[in-house]
Structure formats: C-alpha cells, structure tokens
Design an enzyme around this catalytic site. Structure first.
Site, PDB file in Angstrom:
ATOM      1  CG  HIS A 107      -0.531   0.270   2.497  1.00  0.00           C
ATOM      2  ND1 HIS A 107      -0.164  -0.711   3.391  1.00  0.00           N
ATOM      3  CD2 HIS A 107      -0.331   1.443   3.130  1.00  0.00           C
ATOM      4  CE1 HIS A 107       0.240  -0.135   4.518  1.00  0.00           C
ATOM      5  NE2 HIS A 107       0.150   1.164   4.375  1.00  0.00           N
TER       6      HIS A 107
ATOM      7  CB  SER B 277       2.670   2.225   6.051  1.00  0.00           C
ATOM      8  OG  SER B 277       1.386   2.325   6.591  1.00  0.00           O
TER       9      SER B 277
ATOM     10  CG  ASP C 130      -0.025  -3.999   2.733  1.00  0.00           C
ATOM     11  OD1 ASP C 130       0.478  -3.519   1.698  1.00  0.00           O
ATOM     12  OD2 ASP C 130      -0.367  -3.312   3.717  1.00  0.00           O
TER      13      ASP C 130
END
Ligand SMILES: *[C@@H]1O[C@H](CO)[C@@H](O)[C@H](O)[C@H]1NC(C)=O
Length: 235
Positions: free
Chosen positions: A46, A189, A90
């Site tokens: 992402h 992230s 992911d």
C-alpha cells in the site's frame, strides 16, 4: 502507521531501516521499509506511488546527514495478489536504481525461514518515522521505536462489525498488546517487525483510532515469492 508509546531510537541503531518518500496523486507521503540486499528494499504494497525515493542511513529525515544514501527506486513490484480492501498480501519489493553502499550506517536485515512462525507473546520491536502519539499531528523527524508483543490470532477477531474484518492468519500477524498501549499506525507503514534479528512482519493496517493490536503482513508466508522474484531481478 505511527509509533505510540515508544521512544526515539539511538541514531543508526537499526541500519536496515529505509525511509521512503512516495509521490502519489501530487502529494508526497512517507513510508518505511527495510534493506534485505544491496539493491532490494521490502515494504508494504500500500506504499505504492508514481515515484519512490529511498533514504538509507538516516536518523533525522528533515535534514541532510553525511550517513544518508538517497537512491531512487527503479522498479516497484507489489505482490500480484495484493488488494487494497481487504489489505491482503500487503508486501512489495523495491528494486533500487543503484547498490546501497554497506557500512556501519547501512546494513541488511535477515528474513526468517519460510516455516518459522513466531509464537504468540514473543517480544519484538517496530520502528518508523511516523507520528509519535494520537494527538500529535506532527510526524517525527527522527526514527522512533517501540517494543511490541505478538498476539494470538484470536486477539484480531475476524468479525464483520469489528476493527479486524479482513484478518487472515495465514498472511497476517496480530501485533501489539492492548495492555501495553504501544501501537503502530500510518507513517510507519512498511516498516519491519523485528523479532530476534529477523524481519518477521511488515506494518500493514489497524483500527482507525490506532489502538492495539494492529495487523502486520506475515513475512514467512511470502518467502517463496520473495526469493523467486529476487532471482528474476535484472540489474
Ligand atoms: C531534525 O532536523 C531539523 C532540521 O535541521 C531540526 O529542526 C529538528 O530539530 C531535528 N529534529 C530532532 C528531533 O533533532
């Protein structure tokens, strides 16, 4: 991702950490990643963007430091089965345009063997350049880190009305003890969950309010894909 309840990391104590500047929809966003080979950084899928620049050897990303190596990404290879919702698979391989120069500020981290599943209650740690508290709008200039316990899969119940509607224990890990209060969120992230000396998880998604546990990509589920893909990378 954000590090809540953590502390500033000792400068350059995690030389595998990569700071990512991601250009997406005319904005710059930040992500983290980790160096596994001289030309390969792993991060979350992402974190994809039109352009990604990797900064290695950084502590304070708001200033130039002589230890920093800034390397553009040549190719972004998100997992072919990555879906934005649910954020499954992911994980993304970044092929760098040039080789990272290995020194005391820039080093690799090992990946775990494919079959080595981390046991619940293992103490691990996570680091990133995200926010350092729920109220602080400011992102952190410097690398922050926090201890993080691996939880049971049942602590991220796959309940349609709950905060973990897409939890899948084969590809995800449930991380962060609610009683300890540290969690990780948006700016972090793509950063690694480090258990022992290995990167076992990747910061992926979690409850909107940042309360633990959060969901990390389970690296061991992707070892065959990582190895196959790295083998095929053309310089
Ligand atoms: C990081 O660098 C900026 C720019 O030099 C400086 O203003 C800031 O205070 C530094 N942050 C820390 C935590 O040292």
């Amino acid at each position: 991702g954000q590090i809540i309840g953590g502390r500033e990391a000792a400068p350059h104590s995690r030389p595998y950490m990569a700071y990512l500047r991601v250009r997406r929809d005319e904005k710059w966003i930040r992500c983290s990643g980790f160096l596994v080979k001289p030309t390969v950084v792993l991060t979350a899928a992402h974190c994809q963007g039109e352009i990604i620049t990797v900064v290695l050897g950084a502590h304070n990303v708001s200033q130039w430091e002589p230890s920093q190596q800034v390397i553009p990404v040549q190719r972004q290879i998100p997992h072919p089965q990555y879906n934005d919702t649910p954020k499954n698979n992911d994980i993304m391989i970044l092929q760098l345009q040039g080789e990272a120069h290995h020194n005391k500020y820039v080093d690799f981290i090992k990946l775990p063997p494919a079959k080595q599943r981390v046991r619940p209650y293992t103490k691990c740690s996570v680091a990133g350049w995200g926010r350092t508290g729920p109220e602080k709008k400011q992102m952190s200039d410097t690398l922050w880190e926090a201890d993080m316990a691996v939880m049971e899969d049942a602590d991220c119940p796959r309940n349609q009305d709950g905060p973990y509607p897409y939890y899948d224990s084969t590809t995800m890990m449930c991380v962060g003890d609610p009683d300890e209060g540290s969690s990780s969120f948006k700016g972090d992230s793509g950063g690694p969950l480090v258990c022992g000396k290995k990167a076992q998880g990747i910061v992926s998604w979690g409850p909107e309010d940042g309360t633990p546990p959060a969901v990390y990509t389970r690296v061991t589920a992707f070892i065959p894909w990582i190895q196959e893909t790295m083998k095929d990378l053309q310089p």
